[in-house]
Design a protein around this motif. Structure first.
Motif: not given
Length: 289
Positions: A187-200, A202-207, A209-216
């Protein structure tokens, strides 16, 4: 319908150039369903199974190069520590039989917004290696790969060869909501990635939107807000704001699997939960170090 069976990768690229309307097939877990339900009948099928080059996992220059034909079962078995979110997503795909056949390359080729691996690929900043017989290989950043519903950035004479990813430098998590626990389209999906080495983050959204999306906006918020130098617990306020920003990045519709409002609510919950798990892992590692 013509059936094309190359003996190796170079021959597959030549056949692709000669038959740009042919549909590539390897695991067949998407293509055969559409054929069986008569949702489409391509002019030709291009069988990539003989191309053993697509079944390799390589470590090159500190990065992982995953062949487009590597099945999910191998990602689960061999890459769970280096690519945890992708391995977690792979475990949610279909049944054991499907995971033995289906691949990330097939997910990318189909480009369905509901594909389970897309959020993990976005969160991990994947790069897609594609190739044509005439122009050779080119690299497509994951943000440029998705064009529209079930459309990707491949040219008519190109095939997906591999997916490039950096091994995780911090915690990663994937989660999805479905109408049951297994054998279900998200129905929907989500992934998160933590990058402590560069203090960043990543967040990705599925199902959703018309495409997979980044939560910028959500990514930027955490990069500026998380206490990177202090292994303090995640506050409820930060988790909730992150969830709201993820929900705001979605562009869902009402369909048979769920309403747009439900998808936004579910994404906010998934975002809070996965971030909490990831940050707890990060702080535990900091304390242990």
């Amino acid at each position: 319908m013509e059936f094309l069976r190359p003996g190796h990768w170079a021959e597959a690229l030549k056949m692709r150039a000669d038959h740009p309307r042919a549909t590539p097939i390897q695991g067949g877990t998407d293509v055969m369903v559409e054929l069986n339900f008569d949702k489409g009948r391509p002019d030709a099928l291009l069988d990539l199974n003989p191309c053993r080059e697509l079944r390799r996992i390589e470590r090159i220059g500190g990065r992982l190069r995953i062949g487009a034909g590597v099945p999910y079962v191998e990602i689960i078995r061999d890459l769970g520590r280096e690519l945890p979110a992708l391995a977690q997503a792979a475990r949610t795909v279909g049944s054991p039989q499907i995971r033995n056949r289906a691949s990330v390359g097939g997910n990318l080729g189909a480009a369905s917004p509901a594909g389970d691996t897309h959020p993990a690929l976005l969160a991990a900043n994947a790069v897609i290696e594609v190739e044509s017989a005439a122009r050779g290989p080119r690299m497509i950043p994951i943000d440029d790969f998705y064009v529209w519903v079930k459309r990707n950035a491949l040219e008519p004479d190109e095939l997906i060869r591999a997916i490039w990813l950096e091994p995780a430098s911090g915690p990663q998590y994937f989660a999805k909501v479905g109408t049951r626990n297994a054998m279900v389209i998200a129905v929907c999906s989500f992934a998160v990635a933590v990058y402590p080495d560069r203090r960043a983050v990543g967040a990705g959204i599925g199902s959703a939107g018309p495409t997979p999306l980044r939560a910028g906006a959500a990514e930027r918020y955490l990069a500026e807000t998380l206490p990177w130098d202090d292994p303090a617990p995640l506050t409820d306020a930060v988790a909730r704001e992150f969830g709201e920003l993820v929900a705001a990045a979605a562009r869902p519709i009402d369909d048979v699997r769920g309403t747009a409002d439900y998808r936004k609510h579910a994404l906010s919950v998934l975002a809070r939960r996965t971030l909490t798990w990831a940050w707890n892992d990060h702080t535990a590692r900091r304390r242990a170090a």
